[in-house]
Scaffold this motif. Structure first.
Motif, PDB file in Angstrom:
ATOM      1  N   VAL A   1     -36.385  -7.835 -14.260  1.00  0.00           N
ATOM      2  CA  VAL A   1     -35.202  -6.814 -13.899  1.00  0.00           C
ATOM      3  C   VAL A   1     -36.458  -5.935 -13.174  1.00  0.00           C
ATOM      4  CG1 VAL A   1     -34.318  -4.546 -14.512  1.00  0.00           C
ATOM      5  CG2 VAL A   1     -33.961  -6.734 -15.663  1.00  0.00           C
ATOM      6  N   ALA A   2     -36.219  -5.705 -11.539  1.00  0.00           N
ATOM      7  CA  ALA A   2     -37.123  -4.938 -11.166  1.00  0.00           C
ATOM      8  C   ALA A   2     -36.534  -3.232 -10.301  1.00  0.00           C
ATOM      9  CB  ALA A   2     -37.575  -5.047  -9.498  1.00  0.00           C
ATOM     10  N   ALA A   3     -36.568  -2.342 -10.795  1.00  0.00           N
ATOM     11  CA  ALA A   3     -36.344  -1.052 -11.042  1.00  0.00           C
ATOM     12  C   ALA A   3     -36.780  -0.576  -9.538  1.00  0.00           C
ATOM     13  CB  ALA A   3     -36.582  -0.169 -11.913  1.00  0.00           C
ATOM     14  N   HIS A   4     -35.619  -1.451  -8.489  1.00  0.00           N
ATOM     15  CA  HIS A   4     -35.426  -1.409  -7.087  1.00  0.00           C
ATOM     16  C   HIS A   4     -34.565  -0.582  -6.181  1.00  0.00           C
ATOM     17  CE1 HIS A   4     -37.597  -2.646  -3.449  1.00  0.00           C
ATOM     18  NE2 HIS A   4     -37.202  -3.161  -3.792  1.00  0.00           N
TER      19      HIS A   4
ATOM     20  N   ALA B   1     -38.693  -8.116 -18.530  1.00  0.00           N
ATOM     21  CA  ALA B   1     -40.101  -7.702 -18.384  1.00  0.00           C
ATOM     22  C   ALA B   1     -39.128  -6.893 -17.300  1.00  0.00           C
ATOM     23  CB  ALA B   1     -40.828  -8.477 -17.698  1.00  0.00           C
ATOM     24  N   LEU B   2     -38.979  -5.237 -17.058  1.00  0.00           N
ATOM     25  CA  LEU B   2     -39.080  -4.313 -16.026  1.00  0.00           C
ATOM     26  C   LEU B   2     -40.495  -4.221 -15.373  1.00  0.00           C
ATOM     27  CD1 LEU B   2     -37.764  -2.265 -15.361  1.00  0.00           C
ATOM     28  CD2 LEU B   2     -38.551  -0.516 -16.877  1.00  0.00           C
ATOM     29  N   MET B   3     -39.796  -4.582 -14.016  1.00  0.00           N
ATOM     30  CA  MET B   3     -40.822  -4.493 -12.511  1.00  0.00           C
ATOM     31  C   MET B   3     -40.362  -3.223 -12.052  1.00  0.00           C
ATOM     32  SD  MET B   3     -41.166  -6.886  -9.606  1.00  0.00           S
ATOM     33  CE  MET B   3     -41.180  -8.668 -10.988  1.00  0.00           C
ATOM     34  N   LEU B   4     -41.207  -2.423 -12.100  1.00  0.00           N
ATOM     35  CA  LEU B   4     -42.237  -1.134 -11.717  1.00  0.00           C
ATOM     36  C   LEU B   4     -43.159  -1.066 -10.219  1.00  0.00           C
ATOM     37  CD1 LEU B   4     -42.495   0.566 -14.851  1.00  0.00           C
ATOM     38  CD2 LEU B   4     -40.386   0.988 -14.533  1.00  0.00           C
ATOM     39  N   GLY B   5     -42.851  -0.513  -9.782  1.00  0.00           N
ATOM     40  CA  GLY B   5     -43.450  -0.209  -8.063  1.00  0.00           C
ATOM     41  C   GLY B   5     -43.862   0.691  -7.853  1.00  0.00           C
ATOM     42  N   ALA B   6     -44.740   1.149  -6.690  1.00  0.00           N
ATOM     43  CA  ALA B   6     -46.270   2.547  -6.493  1.00  0.00           C
ATOM     44  C   ALA B   6     -45.402   3.328  -6.039  1.00  0.00           C
ATOM     45  CB  ALA B   6     -47.481   1.086  -5.608  1.00  0.00           C
ATOM     46  N   GLU B   7     -46.067   4.263  -5.990  1.00  0.00           N
ATOM     47  CA  GLU B   7     -45.489   5.269  -5.461  1.00  0.00           C
ATOM     48  C   GLU B   7     -44.656   5.540  -4.188  1.00  0.00           C
ATOM     49  OE1 GLU B   7     -43.976   9.771  -5.649  1.00  0.00           O
ATOM     50  OE2 GLU B   7     -44.456   7.779  -7.514  1.00  0.00           O
TER      51      GLU B   7
ATOM     52  N   ASP C   1     -34.791 -11.312 -10.964  1.00  0.00           N
ATOM     53  CA  ASP C   1     -33.566 -12.138 -11.161  1.00  0.00           C
ATOM     54  C   ASP C   1     -32.702 -11.162 -10.609  1.00  0.00           C
ATOM     55  OD1 ASP C   1     -34.077 -14.095 -12.690  1.00  0.00           O
ATOM     56  OD2 ASP C   1     -35.062 -13.260 -14.135  1.00  0.00           O
ATOM     57  N   VAL C   2     -32.637  -9.504 -10.533  1.00  0.00           N
ATOM     58  CA  VAL C   2     -31.847  -8.357 -10.120  1.00  0.00           C
ATOM     59  C   VAL C   2     -32.573  -6.937 -10.121  1.00  0.00           C
ATOM     60  CG1 VAL C   2     -31.643  -7.486 -13.077  1.00  0.00           C
ATOM     61  CG2 VAL C   2     -29.836  -7.220 -11.349  1.00  0.00           C
ATOM     62  N   HIS C   3     -31.770  -6.216  -9.252  1.00  0.00           N
ATOM     63  CA  HIS C   3     -32.972  -5.108  -8.932  1.00  0.00           C
ATOM     64  C   HIS C   3     -31.842  -4.202  -9.511  1.00  0.00           C
ATOM     65  CE1 HIS C   3     -33.928  -7.250  -4.750  1.00  0.00           C
ATOM     66  NE2 HIS C   3     -34.943  -7.426  -5.808  1.00  0.00           N
TER      67      HIS C   3
END
Ligand SMILES: C[S@@+](CC[C@H](N)C(=O)[O-])C[C@H]1O[C@@H](n2cnc3c(N)ncnc32)[C@H](O)[C@@H]1O
Ligand SMILES: C[S@@+](CC[C@H](N)C(=O)[O-])C[C@H]1O[C@@H](n2cnc3c(N)ncnc32)[C@H](O)[C@@H]1O
Lengths: 191, 191
Positions: free
Chosen positions: A94-97, A115-121, A134-136
């Motif tokens: 699951v991407a926080a996006h 799994a929570l996916m997190l990106g850079a600043e 799988d989902v944003h």
């Protein structure tokens, strides 16, 4: 150890959620990673996966990155290995996006292995991370800024995950296997 | 300004919540204050009140503390003035505070005029702040760490406030008075 301390370790271990994790996609600010790991511990996550990237990898070797002693932090130079591992183990990614296809973060079922996916600043989720997901999801915002600080976004989403798992009774029974329980009890009790 | 930009400013202004605010109780780390102000903007808060303390006050003079241009940051050297102001204006003072009398943060009605009080990393809410508060709230934790980072706690609680206010339709009508709307539209449009 005092009996109260033993009781506390047992309570925390009995609530650990082996099928909930965080995967950071080249987040490189140490204070953001520390805050994310601290939040992970607070919602019962035992393992987090941090993709650090080549140039930052050395810098993070040997640093504690926060609540390290309570959370096992696995570090990688590339995104593929942890994603493939987690997919093989049946996790949804699951991407926080903030993408055009993203759904409201409340709409995901976090009681599934997640799994929570997190990106850079600055750059956010990488192109590769975007494709693996799988989902944003987004946390709705009504102000002028374009995003939350990544550790704040993590706190908001993991609190929803904790809430759903609490409703589902997932904190009411031991979820980690006995071997892991015993190992962690020993490590935490004898630092 | 492009028409799209004008439309965006209007949308944000139409959702500002004049009766929701944050009051920081000697939080002194600039990056925590920045993250809190950024989150405040994202949930529609237009004014925050920061008690900085004498020794840190000069250091913060002239610093932007983040999303300053979208949020009016009022600085104080002591807690009494902003608390008295807010109480006179009918705000409930809700302290995020891990005290024995604290209730779960979901239990508060954030659709009422509300000031969320937040404490510093090491000492938490001050004795004075504790006494001023109408209610103490906690975000439940199930791990080994004793607390969240303050900006993470703020994000979790303000997201609940936004959620309740959205359910109550408070983002569906203009809430700030026309004079404030016009002033902010002018300031934001002509930086
Ligand atoms: C500062 S943001 C990145 C902003 C970047 N400019 C972008 O457009 O993606 C850092 C990370 O925090 C998370 N994040 C921040 N705000 C979010 C929101 N409103 N919804 C979902 N995730 C968010 C995402 O994982 C994002 O990659
Ligand atoms: C790092 S904490 C302070 C911890 C301090 N040692 C104490 O015992 O209060 C900083 C601030 O974040 C907020 N906070 C952190 N975790 C919280 C929680 N679980 N519930 C409510 N507020 C919290 C509170 O406002 C607190 O004063």
């Amino acid at each position: 150890m005092t009996p109260a301390r033993i009781e506390r370790l047992r309570q925390v271990l009995a609530r650990r959620q082996p099928d909930l994790t965080v995967l950071t996609d080249y987040v490189h600010k140490g204070r953001n990673l520390s805050a994310i790991i601290r939040t992970a511990d607070a919602v019962g996550i035992s393992d987090v996966h941090c993709v650090i990237g080549d140039s930052d990898y050395k810098r993070f070797l040997g640093t504690s990155m926060g609540s390290h002693s309570w959370v096992d932090v696995h570090r990688y130079r590339e995104l593929a290995p942890p994603v493939e591992l987690l997919k093989t183990q049946g996790y949804q990614i699951v991407a926080a996006h903030l993408s055009p296809t993203a759904v409201d973060f409340h709409e995901v079922d976090y009681t599934k292995p997640t799994a929570l996916m997190l990106g850079a600043e600055r750059v956010g989720i990488s192109e590769q991370g975007e494709a693996y997901a799988d989902v944003h999801i987004t946390v709705p915002m009504v102000g002028m800024v374009e995003s939350f600080n990544v550790s704040v976004a993590a706190g908001i989403i993991l609190t929803e995950a904790r809430h759903q798992r609490q409703q589902a009774g997932l904190y009411d029974q031991q979820r980690i296997d006995q071997a892991t329980y015993d190992r962690l009890f020993f490590e935490w009790g004898h630092p």
